[in-house]
Design a protein around this motif. Sequence first.
Motif, PDB file in Angstrom:
ATOM      1  N   VAL A 158       0.865  -1.183   0.000  1.00  0.00           N
ATOM      2  CA  VAL A 158       0.000   0.000   0.000  1.00  0.00           C
ATOM      3  C   VAL A 158       0.899   1.230   0.000  1.00  0.00           C
ATOM      4  CG1 VAL A 158      -1.826   1.255   1.183  1.00  0.00           C
ATOM      5  CG2 VAL A 158      -1.788  -1.245   1.266  1.00  0.00           C
ATOM      6  N   LEU A 159       0.824   1.996  -1.070  1.00  0.00           N
ATOM      7  CA  LEU A 159       1.649   3.195  -1.221  1.00  0.00           C
ATOM      8  C   LEU A 159       0.805   4.418  -0.899  1.00  0.00           C
ATOM      9  CD1 LEU A 159       3.358   2.238  -4.599  1.00  0.00           C
ATOM     10  CD2 LEU A 159       4.197   1.827  -2.274  1.00  0.00           C
ATOM     11  N   ARG A 160       1.368   5.332  -0.107  1.00  0.00           N
ATOM     12  CA  ARG A 160       0.612   6.487   0.358  1.00  0.00           C
ATOM     13  C   ARG A 160       1.357   7.790   0.122  1.00  0.00           C
ATOM     14  NH1 ARG A 160      -0.382   3.732   6.248  1.00  0.00           N
ATOM     15  NH2 ARG A 160      -2.511   2.947   5.957  1.00  0.00           N
ATOM     16  N   PHE A 161       0.596   8.851   0.057  1.00  0.00           N
ATOM     17  CA  PHE A 161       1.159  10.194   0.134  1.00  0.00           C
ATOM     18  C   PHE A 161       0.343  10.935   1.185  1.00  0.00           C
ATOM     19  CE2 PHE A 161       1.324  14.718  -1.280  1.00  0.00           C
ATOM     20  CZ  PHE A 161       2.660  14.930  -0.940  1.00  0.00           C
ATOM     21  N   ALA A 162       0.882  10.963   2.414  1.00  0.00           N
ATOM     22  CA  ALA A 162       0.173  11.534   3.563  1.00  0.00           C
ATOM     23  C   ALA A 162      -1.223  10.921   3.634  1.00  0.00           C
ATOM     24  CB  ALA A 162       0.148  13.055   3.465  1.00  0.00           C
ATOM     25  N   HIS A 163      -2.254  11.758   3.858  1.00  0.00           N
ATOM     26  CA  HIS A 163      -3.619  11.239   3.902  1.00  0.00           C
ATOM     27  C   HIS A 163      -4.379  11.588   2.624  1.00  0.00           C
ATOM     28  CE1 HIS A 163      -3.772  15.405   5.070  1.00  0.00           C
ATOM     29  NE2 HIS A 163      -5.087  15.439   4.965  1.00  0.00           N
ATOM     30  N   PHE A 164      -3.647  12.055   1.608  1.00  0.00           N
ATOM     31  CA  PHE A 164      -4.280  12.477   0.369  1.00  0.00           C
ATOM     32  C   PHE A 164      -4.490  11.329  -0.619  1.00  0.00           C
ATOM     33  CE2 PHE A 164      -1.750  16.266   1.715  1.00  0.00           C
ATOM     34  CZ  PHE A 164      -2.826  17.036   2.116  1.00  0.00           C
ATOM     35  N   THR A 165      -3.512  10.430  -0.702  1.00  0.00           N
ATOM     36  CA  THR A 165      -3.532   9.409  -1.746  1.00  0.00           C
ATOM     37  C   THR A 165      -3.121   8.056  -1.191  1.00  0.00           C
ATOM     38  OG1 THR A 165      -2.904  11.087  -3.382  1.00  0.00           O
ATOM     39  CG2 THR A 165      -2.632   8.789  -4.023  1.00  0.00           C
ATOM     40  N   GLN A 166      -3.758   7.010  -1.705  1.00  0.00           N
ATOM     41  CA  GLN A 166      -3.394   5.646  -1.318  1.00  0.00           C
ATOM     42  C   GLN A 166      -3.620   4.725  -2.517  1.00  0.00           C
ATOM     43  OE1 GLN A 166      -4.141   4.160   2.708  1.00  0.00           O
ATOM     44  NE2 GLN A 166      -5.376   2.520   1.822  1.00  0.00           N
ATOM     45  N   ILE A 167      -2.579   3.992  -2.897  1.00  0.00           N
ATOM     46  CA  ILE A 167      -2.636   3.057  -4.024  1.00  0.00           C
ATOM     47  C   ILE A 167      -2.238   1.674  -3.514  1.00  0.00           C
ATOM     48  CG2 ILE A 167      -1.705   2.453  -6.283  1.00  0.00           C
ATOM     49  CD1 ILE A 167      -3.321   4.982  -6.418  1.00  0.00           C
ATOM     50  N   THR A 168      -3.031   0.657  -3.854  1.00  0.00           N
ATOM     51  CA  THR A 168      -2.751  -0.711  -3.413  1.00  0.00           C
ATOM     52  C   THR A 168      -2.395  -1.578  -4.611  1.00  0.00           C
ATOM     53  OG1 THR A 168      -4.287  -0.490  -1.547  1.00  0.00           O
ATOM     54  CG2 THR A 168      -3.688  -2.724  -2.215  1.00  0.00           C
ATOM     55  N   ILE A 169      -1.282  -2.312  -4.487  1.00  0.00           N
ATOM     56  CA  ILE A 169      -0.815  -3.204  -5.545  1.00  0.00           C
ATOM     57  C   ILE A 169      -0.655  -4.612  -4.965  1.00  0.00           C
ATOM     58  CG2 ILE A 169       1.011  -3.698  -7.223  1.00  0.00           C
ATOM     59  CD1 ILE A 169      -0.451  -1.134  -7.855  1.00  0.00           C
ATOM     60  N   PRO A 170      -1.256  -5.654  -5.565  1.00  0.00           N
ATOM     61  CA  PRO A 170      -1.058  -7.031  -5.085  1.00  0.00           C
ATOM     62  C   PRO A 170       0.392  -7.475  -5.288  1.00  0.00           C
ATOM     63  CG  PRO A 170      -2.989  -6.874  -6.521  1.00  0.00           C
ATOM     64  CD  PRO A 170      -2.234  -5.586  -6.670  1.00  0.00           C
ATOM     65  N   LEU A 171       0.969  -8.077  -4.254  1.00  0.00           N
ATOM     66  CA  LEU A 171       2.366  -8.523  -4.354  1.00  0.00           C
ATOM     67  C   LEU A 171       2.535  -9.641  -5.373  1.00  0.00           C
ATOM     68  CD1 LEU A 171       3.404  -8.486  -0.589  1.00  0.00           C
ATOM     69  CD2 LEU A 171       4.296  -7.011  -2.398  1.00  0.00           C
ATOM     70  N   PRO A 216      -5.260  -2.584 -13.092  1.00  0.00           N
ATOM     71  CA  PRO A 216      -6.067  -1.351 -13.094  1.00  0.00           C
ATOM     72  C   PRO A 216      -5.953  -0.581 -11.781  1.00  0.00           C
ATOM     73  CG  PRO A 216      -7.478  -3.263 -12.769  1.00  0.00           C
ATOM     74  CD  PRO A 216      -6.097  -3.788 -13.032  1.00  0.00           C
ATOM     75  N   VAL A 217      -5.683   0.703 -11.894  1.00  0.00           N
ATOM     76  CA  VAL A 217      -5.518   1.564 -10.726  1.00  0.00           C
ATOM     77  C   VAL A 217      -6.275   2.875 -10.971  1.00  0.00           C
ATOM     78  CG1 VAL A 217      -3.873   2.972  -9.421  1.00  0.00           C
ATOM     79  CG2 VAL A 217      -3.300   0.617  -9.998  1.00  0.00           C
ATOM     80  N   ALA A 218      -6.973   3.335  -9.949  1.00  0.00           N
ATOM     81  CA  ALA A 218      -7.613   4.653 -10.022  1.00  0.00           C
ATOM     82  C   ALA A 218      -6.654   5.665  -9.401  1.00  0.00           C
ATOM     83  CB  ALA A 218      -8.935   4.654  -9.271  1.00  0.00           C
ATOM     84  N   PRO A 219      -6.117   6.605 -10.186  1.00  0.00           N
ATOM     85  CA  PRO A 219      -5.145   7.559  -9.636  1.00  0.00           C
ATOM     86  C   PRO A 219      -5.714   8.411  -8.505  1.00  0.00           C
ATOM     87  CG  PRO A 219      -5.865   8.223 -11.830  1.00  0.00           C
ATOM     88  CD  PRO A 219      -6.398   6.851 -11.596  1.00  0.00           C
ATOM     89  N   LYS A 220      -7.040   8.643  -8.548  1.00  0.00           N
ATOM     90  CA  LYS A 220      -7.714   9.376  -7.480  1.00  0.00           C
ATOM     91  C   LYS A 220      -9.067   8.723  -7.236  1.00  0.00           C
ATOM     92  CE  LYS A 220      -5.605  13.904  -8.373  1.00  0.00           C
ATOM     93  NZ  LYS A 220      -5.873  15.328  -8.705  1.00  0.00           N
ATOM     94  N   PRO A 221      -9.574   8.779  -6.001  1.00  0.00           N
ATOM     95  CA  PRO A 221     -10.890   8.204  -5.716  1.00  0.00           C
ATOM     96  C   PRO A 221     -11.970   8.802  -6.621  1.00  0.00           C
ATOM     97  CG  PRO A 221      -9.763   8.768  -3.678  1.00  0.00           C
ATOM     98  CD  PRO A 221      -8.951   9.338  -4.791  1.00  0.00           C
ATOM     99  N   GLY A 222     -12.774   7.921  -7.196  1.00  0.00           N
ATOM    100  CA  GLY A 222     -13.852   8.395  -8.062  1.00  0.00           C
ATOM    101  C   GLY A 222     -13.443   8.586  -9.511  1.00  0.00           C
ATOM    102  N   LYS A 223     -12.136   8.515  -9.804  1.00  0.00           N
ATOM    103  CA  LYS A 223     -11.663   8.675 -11.172  1.00  0.00           C
ATOM    104  C   LYS A 223     -11.638   7.315 -11.876  1.00  0.00           C
ATOM    105  CE  LYS A 223     -10.785  13.101 -10.948  1.00  0.00           C
ATOM    106  NZ  LYS A 223     -11.528  14.075 -11.772  1.00  0.00           N
ATOM    107  N   PRO A 224     -11.722   7.300 -13.217  1.00  0.00           N
ATOM    108  CA  PRO A 224     -11.665   6.033 -13.958  1.00  0.00           C
ATOM    109  C   PRO A 224     -10.327   5.330 -13.738  1.00  0.00           C
ATOM    110  CG  PRO A 224     -12.431   7.829 -15.368  1.00  0.00           C
ATOM    111  CD  PRO A 224     -11.940   8.461 -14.102  1.00  0.00           C
TER     112      PRO A 224
END
Length: 252
Positions: A158-171, A216-224
């Motif tokens: 789980v990659l984060r940037f403070a509390h603004f962004t969070q991206i999860t990638i399966p190992l 597939p990853v959504a760069p921001k919540p709610g985005k395609p």
Amino acid sequence: MFSLGEAVAVGLLIEVLLAGIVITEIALARRAFKTSRSRGADGQEALNQALSAVLPAPVAKAMGMEFGLFRALWRWIRRKPDAPEGHEILTYGSEIKPIMWTMVFLVPLEILAVEFLVPWTVVRIVLLVLSVYGTVWVLGFIAALSIRPHIVGDGKVVLRFAHFTQITIPLELVESVRTERHSGYRRAVQIDDAGVLAMPIGDSTTLSVKLREPYPVAPKPGKPTQEVSEVRFAADNTREAVRVLTASITAG
């Protein structure tokens, strides 16, 4: 139009209706928070989901960011990282924290300058309030960088940037991890046409994770969602990050 008694009755009815709406909104938000937590979301994610359940998307996003600052400060004071038990932690942000602390330490000079240079009392008070709030915001940002590290565990990173962004990638999709510096980025999260997702600190990333297949990853919540085949991010200790990720991939 109304007698005193009728006016009081109407006023009480309106107050009861408003109280009912508020109680219903709180109940919906609470339910959304609990549901998110039961599905494995961390506190910040659950908070965002709870706000989205009762508020328009732009308002929920803005309030989530503001509440996230105070939540980060509270956990920072308690020295409680926002990471599940048993997960590996990869810190980041050491490159920009000195700049943030410099901004905090310059605030007293700013307030002093305002006191001497601005003759209007009301304007001085407004600027003082803005300076104090700005300082709290910067401290909250520093806190969020500290208590919301990247985490590795439960078969995912789980990659984060403070509390603004969070991206999860399966190992299980990770093919390789290596130290590799890239710079010139202008956004906290961006995906280019080649399917490279970058989460820089400042304008740079220090690690590259290649995936076995597009994910597939959504760069921001709610985005395609967009498919990515490589993920670049920053960590304070790149050697330790490579070790942790490699060991987790091997173990999986």
